[in-house]
Design an enzyme around this catalytic site. Structure first.
Site, PDB file in Angstrom:
ATOM      1  N   HIS A 172      24.064  17.183   0.532  1.00  0.00           N
ATOM      2  CA  HIS A 172      23.744  15.842   0.036  1.00  0.00           C
ATOM      3  C   HIS A 172      23.142  15.958  -1.352  1.00  0.00           C
ATOM      4  O   HIS A 172      22.793  17.055  -1.808  1.00  0.00           O
ATOM      5  CB  HIS A 172      22.753  15.134   0.975  1.00  0.00           C
ATOM      6  CG  HIS A 172      21.504  15.927   1.238  1.00  0.00           C
ATOM      7  ND1 HIS A 172      20.496  16.073   0.310  1.00  0.00           N
ATOM      8  CD2 HIS A 172      21.109  16.642   2.326  1.00  0.00           C
ATOM      9  CE1 HIS A 172      19.533  16.820   0.805  1.00  0.00           C
ATOM     10  NE2 HIS A 172      19.882  17.195   2.030  1.00  0.00           N
ATOM     11  N   CYS A 174      18.916  22.426   4.112  1.00  0.00           N
ATOM     12  CA  CYS A 174      20.124  21.709   3.684  1.00  0.00           C
ATOM     13  C   CYS A 174      20.679  22.291   2.383  1.00  0.00           C
ATOM     14  O   CYS A 174      20.092  23.192   1.791  1.00  0.00           O
ATOM     15  CB  CYS A 174      19.832  20.226   3.518  1.00  0.00           C
ATOM     16  SG  CYS A 174      19.766  19.337   5.088  1.00  0.00           S
TER      17      CYS A 174
END
Length: 342
Positions: free
Chosen positions: A220, A233
Site C-alpha cells: 500500500h 507491510c
C-alpha cells in the site's frame, strides 16, 4: 666670585637634566610609535593570513554534487538553512519528474526528501527508472507466468514481470527489523482503496492489496523514509501503489466468502536487509552494478515455485471463465413470469 660660579654650575646642571629628560620622552614616544606601527603591521599580516586561511578553507569544502561516474553524490548538510538553500539549487537543476525519480532511487518520497545525508543521483535521469533497474530485463523461467510480483529485501525494491518480461520496478520500505515482512511465495488476496491499519487505527493505507490474510500483510502507499520501517507491510509510492492495485488479480472466493476458490497474482518476497550497514543503493557510487540481481540468482529463487504458480494461474482462469459463462447464460435466459390467475 665663588658664589657666582656655583650658581652657574647649578644652572648648567639643571639645563642638562631637563635636556636628557626631554630626549628620553622623545625616544619613548618614537619607540611607542614604532611599536604601534609594528603592531598594526602584524595585525594586518595576521588579518591577511586569516583571510587566506578562510579562502583555503572555503575552497576545501566539497561541492554539493561530487562526481563519481555513472552516479553522483549529492551531499546534504545538517544545517536547516543550508539544506533549504541546497534544495533550491536541487529544485532549479532538476524537474519535478526528475526529482521524483532521484528520490525513488534513494528509497525516499517527497515527504522524506531530506531524510538522508547523501542522495545518489544518476548523471542521466530516466524518469521511468527502467535504465537503473537492478532486476533482469528478461527471465525465461517466468515465460509461462502471466503476472508476477517480486519484492527484494536486500535492496528494498520490487519488480513486476509479465511472461518473463520486466514491465515495472520501484522502491519500497518493507518490515523493520523488529517486525519483518514474511518471506516466500504468497498470492494476492483482497484489495481496498483505503484500508485502516490493524496496528493503529490512525494509519490510513491507500490502495491496500493484501497478500497474507492471516498476518494482515499487504502492499500500500505510505511513507518511504529510505530504509525498512513498516510493521511487516510493503510500503510503496502513491503512483506505484495505484498501478499495482489495478494490475494484480485478486483471489476468487466461493459463494458466502468462507473459502477460497482460486488464488490471485503470485508474489515472492526474498532475502535479508543488511541491518546496521551502508544502505545498498549508496554502493552505486562506487559500482553502478552493485545492486544488480543476476538472471541466475533470480532463476534459482523462482524455479522451485514455477509449477505451483502455473497451476494456480490455470485454476484461476478456469474458475474465472466458469463464472463468466454462468453470468452470460444468466443474461441470456429469459425470466419467466408466473401466469396470472383469471
Amino acid at each position: 666670585m665663588k658664589k657666582l660660579f656655583l650658581k652657574q654650575s647649578l644652572l648648567y646642571t639643571l639645563f642638562f637634566a631637563l635636556l636628557l629628560t626631554s630626549c628620553k620622552k622623545d625616544s619613548e614616544k618614537i619607540n611607542d610609535q614604532n611599536q604601534t606601527g609594528s603592531s598594526q603591521t602584524i595585525s594586518q599580516e595576521e588579518k591577511s593570513d586569516s583571510l587566506e586561511a578562510k579562502a583555503e578553507e572555503k575552497e576545501s569544502i566539497p561541492p554539493a554534487i561530487q562526481e563519481n561516474g555513472f552516479y553522483n553524490a549529492f551531499a546534504i548538510p545538517k544545517d536547516k538553512k543550508q539544506r533549504d538553500s541546497l534544495y533550491a539549487i536541487f529544485s532549479k537543476k532538476y524537474t519535478e519528474r526528475e526529482r521524483y525519480a532521484i528520490l525513488a532511487l534513494n528509497r525516499l518520497d517527497s515527504k522524506s526528501k531530506w531524510n538522508s545525508d547523501t542522495l545518489v543521483v544518476p548523471v542521466k535521469i530516466d524518469t521511468t527508472l527502467m535504465a537503473y533497474s537492478p532486476f533482469p530485463m528478461q527471465l525465461d523461467v517466468l515465460s509461462e507466468v502471466k503476472k508476477f510480483v517480486v519484492f527484494s529485501y536486500p535492496i528494498q525494491a520490487y519488480a513486476v514481470y509479465s511472461n518473463g518480461t520486466l514491465v515495472k520496478w520501484g522502491p519500497t520500505s518493507m518490515g523493520k527489523k523488529a517486525a519483518q515482512t514474511t518471506r516466500g511465495l504468497m498470492f494476492a488476496n483482497w484489495k481496498k482503496k483505503l484500508a485502516i491499519s490493524t496496528v493503529k487505527s490512525e494509519w490510513k493505507l491507500p490502495y491496500n492489496f493484501n497478500i497474507h490474510n492471516t498476518h494482515g500483510i499487504g502492499w500500500h502507499q505510505y511513507d518511504l523514509p529510505g530504509y525498512p520501517a513498516s510493521h511487516s507491510c510493503l510500503r510503496l509510492l502513491m503512483k506505484d501503489a495505484m498501478w499495482l492495485y489495478n494490475y494484480a488479480d485478486t483471489w476468487i472466493l466461493n459463494p458466502g466468502g468462507a473459502t477460497k476458490k482460486a488464488n490471485g497474482t503470485p508474489v515472492l518476497v526474498f532475502g535479508d536487509y543488511p541491518w546496521g550497514k551502508r544502505k545498498p543503493w549508496r554502493n552505486l557510487l562506487n559500482d553502478p552494478n552493485a545492486n544488480n540481481i543476476s538472471v541466475e540468482e533470480m532463476t534459482n529463487l523462482i524455479q522451485p515455485h514455477v509449477d505451483k504458480m502455473v497451476a494456480e494461474q490455470t485454476n484461476r482462469e478456469k474458475v474465472a471463465d466458469s463464472i463468466q459463462s454462468a453470468k452470460a447464460m444468466e443474461a441470456k435466459t429469459p425470466i419467466e413470469e408466473p401466469e396470472s390467475a383469471n
